[in-house]
Design a protein around this motif. Sequence first.
Motif, PDB file in Angstrom:
ATOM      1  N   LEU A  14      83.023 -60.831  -7.758  1.00  0.00           N
ATOM      2  CA  LEU A  14      82.834 -59.397  -7.914  1.00  0.00           C
ATOM      3  C   LEU A  14      81.608 -59.036  -8.742  1.00  0.00           C
ATOM      4  O   LEU A  14      81.385 -57.872  -9.019  1.00  0.00           O
ATOM      5  N   ALA A  15      80.836 -60.002  -9.122  1.00  0.00           N
ATOM      6  CA  ALA A  15      79.612 -59.719  -9.868  1.00  0.00           C
ATOM      7  C   ALA A  15      78.497 -60.534  -9.263  1.00  0.00           C
ATOM      8  O   ALA A  15      78.720 -61.520  -8.583  1.00  0.00           O
ATOM      9  N   ALA A  16      77.264 -60.101  -9.510  1.00  0.00           N
ATOM     10  CA  ALA A  16      76.119 -60.810  -8.951  1.00  0.00           C
ATOM     11  C   ALA A  16      76.058 -62.224  -9.498  1.00  0.00           C
ATOM     12  O   ALA A  16      76.083 -62.446 -10.696  1.00  0.00           O
ATOM     13  N   CYS A  17      76.007 -63.190  -8.580  1.00  0.00           N
ATOM     14  CA  CYS A  17      75.941 -64.581  -9.025  1.00  0.00           C
ATOM     15  C   CYS A  17      74.507 -65.059  -8.951  1.00  0.00           C
ATOM     16  O   CYS A  17      73.665 -64.460  -8.305  1.00  0.00           O
ATOM     17  N   SER A  18      74.237 -66.146  -9.629  1.00  0.00           N
ATOM     18  CA  SER A  18      72.893 -66.679  -9.632  1.00  0.00           C
ATOM     19  C   SER A  18      72.613 -67.374  -8.323  1.00  0.00           C
ATOM     20  O   SER A  18      73.506 -67.843  -7.633  1.00  0.00           O
ATOM     21  N   PHE A  26      71.909 -63.387  -2.900  1.00  0.00           N
ATOM     22  CA  PHE A  26      71.017 -62.592  -3.736  1.00  0.00           C
ATOM     23  C   PHE A  26      71.534 -61.161  -3.784  1.00  0.00           C
ATOM     24  O   PHE A  26      71.794 -60.558  -2.752  1.00  0.00           O
ATOM     25  N   ALA A  27      71.680 -60.614  -4.995  1.00  0.00           N
ATOM     26  CA  ALA A  27      72.186 -59.249  -5.105  1.00  0.00           C
ATOM     27  C   ALA A  27      71.315 -58.346  -5.960  1.00  0.00           C
ATOM     28  O   ALA A  27      71.319 -57.139  -5.768  1.00  0.00           O
ATOM     29  N   GLU A  28      70.591 -58.888  -6.891  1.00  0.00           N
ATOM     30  CA  GLU A  28      69.880 -58.058  -7.863  1.00  0.00           C
ATOM     31  C   GLU A  28      68.552 -57.565  -7.297  1.00  0.00           C
ATOM     32  O   GLU A  28      67.481 -57.872  -7.813  1.00  0.00           O
ATOM     33  N   SER A  29      68.619 -56.788  -6.226  1.00  0.00           N
ATOM     34  CA  SER A  29      67.391 -56.300  -5.595  1.00  0.00           C
ATOM     35  C   SER A  29      66.721 -55.253  -6.472  1.00  0.00           C
ATOM     36  O   SER A  29      67.377 -54.425  -7.103  1.00  0.00           O
ATOM     37  N   GLN A  30      65.411 -55.309  -6.497  1.00  0.00           N
ATOM     38  CA  GLN A  30      64.613 -54.364  -7.270  1.00  0.00           C
ATOM     39  C   GLN A  30      64.183 -53.201  -6.382  1.00  0.00           C
ATOM     40  O   GLN A  30      63.710 -53.402  -5.260  1.00  0.00           O
ATOM     41  N   VAL A  31      64.353 -51.984  -6.865  1.00  0.00           N
ATOM     42  CA  VAL A  31      63.970 -50.808  -6.082  1.00  0.00           C
ATOM     43  C   VAL A  31      62.457 -50.774  -5.921  1.00  0.00           C
ATOM     44  O   VAL A  31      61.723 -50.816  -6.919  1.00  0.00           O
ATOM     45  N   GLY A  44      76.664 -45.335  -8.776  1.00  0.00           N
ATOM     46  CA  GLY A  44      77.819 -46.193  -8.986  1.00  0.00           C
ATOM     47  C   GLY A  44      77.915 -47.366  -8.018  1.00  0.00           C
ATOM     48  O   GLY A  44      78.941 -48.042  -7.980  1.00  0.00           O
ATOM     49  N   TRP A  45      76.863 -47.636  -7.284  1.00  0.00           N
ATOM     50  CA  TRP A  45      76.884 -48.723  -6.304  1.00  0.00           C
ATOM     51  C   TRP A  45      77.121 -50.067  -6.987  1.00  0.00           C
ATOM     52  O   TRP A  45      76.564 -50.347  -8.042  1.00  0.00           O
ATOM     53  N   ALA A  46      77.976 -50.902  -6.396  1.00  0.00           N
ATOM     54  CA  ALA A  46      78.285 -52.218  -6.963  1.00  0.00           C
ATOM     55  C   ALA A  46      78.171 -53.286  -5.885  1.00  0.00           C
ATOM     56  O   ALA A  46      78.460 -53.041  -4.709  1.00  0.00           O
ATOM     57  N   TRP A  47      77.751 -54.488  -6.305  1.00  0.00           N
ATOM     58  CA  TRP A  47      77.593 -55.622  -5.397  1.00  0.00           C
ATOM     59  C   TRP A  47      78.704 -56.643  -5.616  1.00  0.00           C
ATOM     60  O   TRP A  47      79.268 -56.740  -6.709  1.00  0.00           O
ATOM     61  N   GLY A  48      78.966 -57.427  -4.593  1.00  0.00           N
ATOM     62  CA  GLY A  48      79.890 -58.540  -4.704  1.00  0.00           C
ATOM     63  C   GLY A  48      79.615 -59.541  -3.602  1.00  0.00           C
ATOM     64  O   GLY A  48      78.752 -59.334  -2.739  1.00  0.00           O
TER      65      GLY A  48
END
Length: 339
Positions: A14-18, A26-31, A44-48
């Motif tokens: 449920l959280a961005a993994c390495s 990959f989840a931590e995309s940069q705008v 409030g968007w969330a990644w998993g």
Amino acid sequence: MVRASLLAALLIVLAACSRDGALGPFAESQVPPALTPRFYPPEGWAWGFIGVGDKPVQRYGVGSTRRVPTATIVVVPGYGETAEMWFETASDLIDDGYTVWILDRAGQGGSGRYVAPRDLGHVPTFDPDIAALREFVRVVVRPAPDTPLVLLSHADGVVVALSAVRAGMKADGLIASSPQLANVEPGRRLLGSVRRSDTPPPGWKPWSRETPDDREAGSTHDAWRGKVGQAWRVANPDLRMAGPSLGWTKAYEAASRLTETGAAQTRTNVLMLNPATSADALCQRLPQCRVETILGARPAMHLEADEWRMPWLKVIEAFTETRPQTADQAPVSPVRPRP
């Protein structure tokens, strides 16, 4: 049903993994700095991540209205798309009172990859996509009994969505936007076995900044929305996608053929918007299916100019707000009248 061994191996993060090297999720995309706020992630968007068995995990995202949602919408993108390309549409649907989930396809977007290079779209079969969608809805989304669940697929994503429903996944309705099945000419066998199915086809080129954006590729009329996907890929190399492998194309052909042969077992209400010829023929064989046409629209209607995108959104909302009648309640007919 999914085998017990697969269920036991179900992985939900449920959280961005390495990242695990070049193939990891990959989840931590940069705008991208070039984008305006309307293309940003919804509030409030969330990644998993979700994985079934030993297959690479798939990325998903979710956002919801501040009030009690009137429906749950699960987006199944087409080949080469990332969840980021659906952010504007997700925000519009959330503002209208829905919970929106987007599941990146297997081996694409922010999902883990099967092979290198990372921008080569490859899956050995569509089965991981189908299994992941079923378990994603069952275990992660878990729609409330009194809240309709509608699948919103795009392009070849219709094959995954219909296959999941045919395999037993419960959905109140399925919207297929510009749906397309693999075109296998009559009399031609499916793409035969190849020595290395995870290799690019002849003439394949890796992604580059010169790769045509969606407007240049003829998918939309809108100059700004046409640049959205390219902007995310420039800013986030892990999201880049070029053409598919030989194996992906073979898997698409096989899954399309199974979708056609199993049409009568698909128990949900289907709406196809601007289907390709192959999908239109399939609609006539589904127990509950109708076609609507948005004249002049190009295939990526979620990225189209407002002249076509606004009517597209209204059709989606009208379909979603009317709880579709289940196939068990409705008489089954191989052909539905066209509007």
